[in-house]
Motif scaffolding. Structure first.
Motif, PDB file in Angstrom:
ATOM      1  N   ARG A 136       0.838  -1.214   0.000  1.00 50.59           N
ATOM      2  CA  ARG A 136       0.000   0.000   0.000  1.00 50.59           C
ATOM      3  C   ARG A 136       0.864   1.252   0.000  1.00 50.59           C
ATOM      4  O   ARG A 136       0.549   2.241  -0.665  1.00 50.59           O
ATOM      5  N   ASP A 137       1.965   1.201   0.744  1.00 45.40           N
ATOM      6  CA  ASP A 137       2.883   2.343   0.753  1.00 45.40           C
ATOM      7  C   ASP A 137       3.513   2.546  -0.621  1.00 45.40           C
ATOM      8  O   ASP A 137       3.666   3.682  -1.081  1.00 45.40           O
ATOM      9  N   THR A 138       3.855   1.446  -1.294  1.00 41.18           N
ATOM     10  CA  THR A 138       4.414   1.524  -2.649  1.00 41.18           C
ATOM     11  C   THR A 138       3.414   2.174  -3.601  1.00 41.18           C
ATOM     12  O   THR A 138       3.772   3.048  -4.401  1.00 41.18           O
ATOM     13  N   ILE A 139       2.157   1.750  -3.530  1.00 43.51           N
ATOM     14  CA  ILE A 139       1.114   2.314  -4.394  1.00 43.51           C
ATOM     15  C   ILE A 139       0.937   3.803  -4.123  1.00 43.51           C
ATOM     16  O   ILE A 139       0.788   4.610  -5.056  1.00 43.51           O
ATOM     17  N   LYS A 140       0.963   4.187  -2.848  1.00 40.84           N
ATOM     18  CA  LYS A 140       0.810   5.609  -2.514  1.00 40.84           C
ATOM     19  C   LYS A 140       1.953   6.430  -3.086  1.00 40.84           C
ATOM     20  O   LYS A 140       1.741   7.477  -3.724  1.00 40.84           O
ATOM     21  N   ARG A 141       3.195   5.964  -2.870  1.00 41.56           N
ATOM     22  CA  ARG A 141       4.363   6.722  -3.300  1.00 41.56           C
ATOM     23  C   ARG A 141       4.511   6.781  -4.812  1.00 41.56           C
ATOM     24  O   ARG A 141       4.880   7.823  -5.374  1.00 41.56           O
ATOM     25  N   LYS A 142       4.228   5.651  -5.471  1.00 46.57           N
ATOM     26  CA  LYS A 142       4.528   5.554  -6.902  1.00 46.57           C
ATOM     27  C   LYS A 142       3.347   5.876  -7.811  1.00 46.57           C
ATOM     28  O   LYS A 142       3.537   6.122  -9.007  1.00 46.57           O
ATOM     29  N   ILE A 143       2.134   5.876  -7.250  1.00 46.59           N
ATOM     30  CA  ILE A 143       0.957   6.146  -8.090  1.00 46.59           C
ATOM     31  C   ILE A 143       0.167   7.332  -7.552  1.00 46.59           C
ATOM     32  O   ILE A 143       0.022   8.357  -8.222  1.00 46.59           O
ATOM     33  N   GLN A 144      -0.342   7.227  -6.315  1.00 46.50           N
ATOM     34  CA  GLN A 144      -1.207   8.280  -5.780  1.00 46.50           C
ATOM     35  C   GLN A 144      -0.494   9.623  -5.694  1.00 46.50           C
ATOM     36  O   GLN A 144      -1.073  10.662  -6.026  1.00 46.50           O
ATOM     37  N   ASP A 145       0.754   9.632  -5.244  1.00 43.93           N
ATOM     38  CA  ASP A 145       1.490  10.891  -5.072  1.00 43.93           C
ATOM     39  C   ASP A 145       2.035  11.438  -6.388  1.00 43.93           C
ATOM     40  O   ASP A 145       2.551  12.565  -6.418  1.00 43.93           O
ATOM     41  N   VAL A 146       1.923  10.656  -7.457  1.00 42.46           N
ATOM     42  CA  VAL A 146       2.518  11.069  -8.740  1.00 42.46           C
ATOM     43  C   VAL A 146       1.458  11.466  -9.770  1.00 42.46           C
ATOM     44  O   VAL A 146       1.648  12.419 -10.533  1.00 42.46           O
ATOM     45  N   TYR A 147       0.323  10.771  -9.782  1.00 43.40           N
ATOM     46  CA  TYR A 147      -0.694  10.994 -10.810  1.00 43.40           C
ATOM     47  C   TYR A 147      -1.931  11.665 -10.228  1.00 43.40           C
ATOM     48  O   TYR A 147      -2.408  11.282  -9.158  1.00 43.40           O
ATOM     49  N   ARG A 148      -2.468  12.635 -10.939  1.00 44.55           N
ATOM     50  CA  ARG A 148      -3.663  13.342 -10.485  1.00 44.55           C
ATOM     51  C   ARG A 148      -4.919  12.511 -10.709  1.00 44.55           C
ATOM     52  O   ARG A 148      -5.002  11.739 -11.652  1.00 44.55           O
TER      53      ARG A 148
END
Length: 353
Positions: free
Chosen positions: A65-77
């Motif tokens: 979940r942390d990986t998804i947050k850092r690499k997807i949620q925090d990067v893509y609008r």
């Protein structure tokens, strides 16, 4: 109006979510994964609804979940990264977790399977029997018998089963295929596909035990070649040759660092999900000997020489080579191919990531 489908992703590793719990991390060409980020974008477009992620162990999910947050949620609008996970976070090991996850899907939903090669068949068959459409990583399965069984089961259930040969959607390869179709009978094909030695850290749980580098990389160019000459030529004879030495050295060092190949290593790397990258799986054969480090026997490179027969009786020859002991280069995957037909010119492409 079409209803969005729900998707279950089996395998919570590198290709699905960009998660690799090793010091090497995810490969540079898919650091955020491929499957989950694509499905999240399809959800943004209204094509997908629920996303469910399954692996054989729940203890990786906080880091996933942390990986998804850092690499997807925090990067893509505007990207909704909501995801359900199976099994629960406190579950150490459940090799049938995918069955419980499938029970929450409805007929017509979809399952993606990005797990070690030898686990594809039982997971895909379970999905088909529940009326779920399936996308499987290449190679689909490891035996012709299993392949035929999946085809038959899919036809009986009326579901779609596809293999993710993404080279067919690469503009360079589709252009080459279009050109090849006009070059007359097949004469010669040669391909090379390599990845750096650090990839063996990701695949330490299955490399040399339940699958090999030819299944993993040669399958790309074998499919491309077969697609290019479809209906015009067919393989008749296959001879294989392998190089050995360096990969065994690398894997023994990796497994030794993980506790001598004992419980610490096998629990992390073996199961139905991807675990450390794409390397989880119920490891067959050599694991049972009680010496996972000493029993590793993995090829550095595998070359297949295949004789093809064309319509009309002429023959062609193909060479497919794959390796995972390459040095670091300008791109993660070095790849080339050369094609000749009976016409007067040839096609050569490479390198590319």
């Amino acid at each position: 109006m079409e209803q969005p489908i729900n998707v279950l992703m089996v395998g919570a590793g590198e290709y699905t979510v960009g998660f690799v719990p090793t010091k090497e991390g995810a490969a540079s060409d898919k650091s955020a994964g491929v499957i989950a980020i694509t499905l999240m974008d399809l959800r943004r477009l209204g094509k997908v609804q629920r996303l469910v992620l399954c692996d054989r162990s729940g203890r990786h999910f906080p880091a996933v979940r942390d990986t998804i947050k850092r690499k997807i949620q925090d990067v893509y609008r505007d990207m909704d990264v909501t995801i359900e996970t199976h099994p629960a976070d406190e579950v150490e090991e459940d090799n049938t977790a995918y069955l419980a996850a499938m029970a929450g899907m409805r007929p017509g939903d979809m399952v993606t399977i990005f797990t070690p090669d030898h686990t594809h068949y039982p997971i895909a068959l379970a999905a088909i029997q529940r009326g779920l459409h399936v996308l499987i990583a290449k190679p689909a399965v490891k035996s012709l018998q299993h392949h035929h069984h999946l085809v038959q089961a899919a036809a009986e259930k009326g579901v779609l089963v596809a293999v993710e040969f993404h080279k067919r959607f690469d503009p360079i390869y589709t252009d080459a295929r279009d050109r090849i179709r006009g070059l007359g009978p097949f004469a010669f094909f040669s391909s090379t596909m390599t990845q750096p030695k650090k990839q063996l850290h990701t695949f330490a749980g299955w490399a040399g035990r339940s699958s090999d580098i030819s299944f993993y990389l040669n399958s790309h160019h074998i499919d491309f070649h077969a697609w290019s000459v479809q209906g015009q030529s067919r393989p008749m004879v296959v001879v294989a040759s392998a190089a050995r030495g360096k990969a065994n050295e690398v894997l023994r060092d990796v497994l030794g660092e993980r506790g001598g190949g004992g419980a610490a290593a096998t629990q992390e790397d073996n199961g139905v999900g991807e675990g450390a990258g794409e390397n989880a799986g119920l490891v067959e054969g050599k694991e049972a000997e009680g010496d996972p480090v000493g029993s590793v026997d993995v090829e550095d490179a595998i070359t297949l020489m295949v004789q093809w027969q064309n319509k009309g009786g002429s023959c062609g020859t193909a060479l497919y080579t794959a390796s995972w002991i390459a040095p670091p280069t300008d791109c993660h995957t070095q790849q080339y191919f050369h094609y000749m037909g009976h016409q007067v010119w040839a096609i050569r492409y490479g390198p590319s990531g």
